[in-house]
Motif scaffolding. Structure first.
Motif, PDB file in Angstrom:
ATOM      1  N   GLU A 222     -24.763  23.522 -33.506  1.00  6.44           N
ATOM      2  CA  GLU A 222     -25.013  22.760 -32.281  1.00  6.44           C
ATOM      3  C   GLU A 222     -25.684  23.627 -31.216  1.00  6.44           C
ATOM      4  O   GLU A 222     -26.490  23.140 -30.423  1.00  6.44           O
ATOM      5  N   LEU A 223     -25.388  24.917 -31.225  1.00  5.63           N
ATOM      6  CA  LEU A 223     -25.995  25.851 -30.272  1.00  5.63           C
ATOM      7  C   LEU A 223     -27.380  26.324 -30.722  1.00  5.63           C
ATOM      8  O   LEU A 223     -28.022  27.108 -30.031  1.00  5.63           O
ATOM      9  N   GLY A 224     -27.820  25.860 -31.899  1.00  2.00           N
ATOM     10  CA  GLY A 224     -29.164  26.190 -32.359  1.00  2.00           C
ATOM     11  C   GLY A 224     -29.254  27.355 -33.322  1.00  2.00           C
ATOM     12  O   GLY A 224     -30.350  27.792 -33.664  1.00  2.00           O
ATOM     13  N   HIS A 225     -28.118  27.881 -33.784  1.00  2.00           N
ATOM     14  CA  HIS A 225     -28.123  28.995 -34.724  1.00  2.00           C
ATOM     15  C   HIS A 225     -28.124  28.478 -36.157  1.00  2.00           C
ATOM     16  O   HIS A 225     -27.783  27.321 -36.414  1.00  2.00           O
ATOM     17  N   GLU A 226     -28.474  29.349 -37.080  1.00  2.00           N
ATOM     18  CA  GLU A 226     -28.438  29.023 -38.501  1.00  2.00           C
ATOM     19  C   GLU A 226     -27.279  29.780 -39.144  1.00  2.00           C
ATOM     20  O   GLU A 226     -27.214  31.014 -39.056  1.00  2.00           O
TER      21      GLU A 226
ATOM     22  N   LEU B 245     -13.643  37.655 -30.281  1.00  2.00           N
ATOM     23  CA  LEU B 245     -13.638  36.230 -29.969  1.00  2.00           C
ATOM     24  C   LEU B 245     -12.255  35.703 -30.312  1.00  2.00           C
ATOM     25  O   LEU B 245     -11.843  35.753 -31.464  1.00  2.00           O
ATOM     26  N   GLU B 246     -11.521  35.245 -29.299  1.00  2.00           N
ATOM     27  CA  GLU B 246     -10.162  34.779 -29.510  1.00  2.00           C
ATOM     28  C   GLU B 246     -10.168  33.343 -30.018  1.00  2.00           C
ATOM     29  O   GLU B 246     -10.993  32.535 -29.609  1.00  2.00           O
ATOM     30  N   LYS B 247      -9.248  33.067 -30.929  1.00  2.00           N
ATOM     31  CA  LYS B 247      -9.046  31.695 -31.423  1.00  2.00           C
ATOM     32  C   LYS B 247      -7.995  31.042 -30.551  1.00  2.00           C
ATOM     33  O   LYS B 247      -7.040  31.701 -30.159  1.00  2.00           O
ATOM     34  N   PRO B 248      -8.109  29.775 -30.235  1.00  2.00           N
ATOM     35  CA  PRO B 248      -9.198  28.874 -30.613  1.00  2.00           C
ATOM     36  C   PRO B 248     -10.476  29.238 -29.854  1.00  2.00           C
ATOM     37  O   PRO B 248     -10.431  29.704 -28.718  1.00  2.00           O
ATOM     38  N   TYR B 249     -11.603  29.014 -30.510  1.00  2.00           N
ATOM     39  CA  TYR B 249     -12.900  29.397 -29.960  1.00  2.00           C
ATOM     40  C   TYR B 249     -13.267  28.569 -28.735  1.00  2.00           C
ATOM     41  O   TYR B 249     -13.098  27.362 -28.738  1.00  2.00           O
ATOM     42  N   GLY B 250     -13.780  29.263 -27.749  1.00  2.00           N
ATOM     43  CA  GLY B 250     -14.363  28.596 -26.590  1.00  2.00           C
ATOM     44  C   GLY B 250     -15.873  28.730 -26.671  1.00  2.00           C
ATOM     45  O   GLY B 250     -16.381  29.822 -26.950  1.00  2.00           O
ATOM     46  N   GLU B 251     -16.588  27.659 -26.446  1.00  2.00           N
ATOM     47  CA  GLU B 251     -18.046  27.678 -26.606  1.00  2.00           C
ATOM     48  C   GLU B 251     -18.707  28.678 -25.663  1.00  2.00           C
ATOM     49  O   GLU B 251     -19.609  29.411 -26.063  1.00  2.00           O
ATOM     50  N   ALA B 252     -18.264  28.727 -24.420  1.00  2.00           N
ATOM     51  CA  ALA B 252     -18.886  29.642 -23.451  1.00  2.00           C
ATOM     52  C   ALA B 252     -18.716  31.097 -23.899  1.00  2.00           C
ATOM     53  O   ALA B 252     -19.655  31.893 -23.831  1.00  2.00           O
ATOM     54  N   ARG B 253     -17.534  31.439 -24.371  1.00  2.00           N
ATOM     55  CA  ARG B 253     -17.275  32.811 -24.839  1.00  2.00           C
ATOM     56  C   ARG B 253     -18.101  33.110 -26.092  1.00  2.00           C
ATOM     57  O   ARG B 253     -18.646  34.207 -26.237  1.00  2.00           O
ATOM     58  N   LEU B 254     -18.222  32.148 -26.977  1.00  2.00           N
ATOM     59  CA  LEU B 254     -19.037  32.323 -28.188  1.00  2.00           C
ATOM     60  C   LEU B 254     -20.489  32.600 -27.822  1.00  2.00           C
ATOM     61  O   LEU B 254     -21.102  33.534 -28.337  1.00  2.00           O
ATOM     62  N   VAL B 255     -21.038  31.814 -26.913  1.00  2.00           N
ATOM     63  CA  VAL B 255     -22.418  32.019 -26.456  1.00  2.00           C
ATOM     64  C   VAL B 255     -22.584  33.412 -25.845  1.00  2.00           C
ATOM     65  O   VAL B 255     -23.543  34.123 -26.149  1.00  2.00           O
ATOM     66  N   GLU B 256     -21.632  33.810 -25.004  1.00  2.00           N
ATOM     67  CA  GLU B 256     -21.694  35.120 -24.350  1.00  2.00           C
ATOM     68  C   GLU B 256     -21.697  36.250 -25.374  1.00  2.00           C
ATOM     69  O   GLU B 256     -22.503  37.173 -25.289  1.00  2.00           O
TER      70      GLU B 256
END
Length: 112
Positions: free
Chosen positions: A23-27, A95-106
């Protein structure tokens, strides 16, 4: 965007992370759920960043992290545990679970 290898033993978590990344555009180039599988995929798959679960079943994923460092590949640890479970040899972001989208992007931006 980045080509990402997921190393995660819980398939529901792996598929959730895969969906977020796409969804963030990665493969997402692959998902490894066992230590031996992860080591083989790191050696044979072309990727930019790996998201590496700290625990794969009963084993820690440190051999995979060591191989990634040896190959000079970027990676992010992911874990549901606290930082005390981390080995002091690694300075990779967590990256802590559960994943947060903002943290993943960062973290992906920092790693690439």
């Amino acid at each position: 965007m980045s080509r990402i290898l997921i190393v995660e033993d819980e398939l529901l978590i792996a598929f959730t992370l895969e969906a977020m990344l796409v969804e963030l555009g990665h493969e997402v180039v692959g998902i490894a759920s066992r230590l031996d599988e992860a080591l083989e995929m790191v050696k044979t798959t072309r990727f930019d960043i790996a998201v590496l679960d700290l625990k794969l079943g009963t084993e820690k994923s440190f051999p995979v992290a060591d191989l990634l460092l040896e190959l000079k590949k970027d990676f992010i640890f992911s874990t549901g545990f606290d930082d005390a479970a981390m080995d002091g040899r690694y300075s990779q972001p967590v990256l802590e679970k559960p994943y947060g989208e903002a943290r993943l992007v960062e973290l992906i931006a920092r790693a690439s």
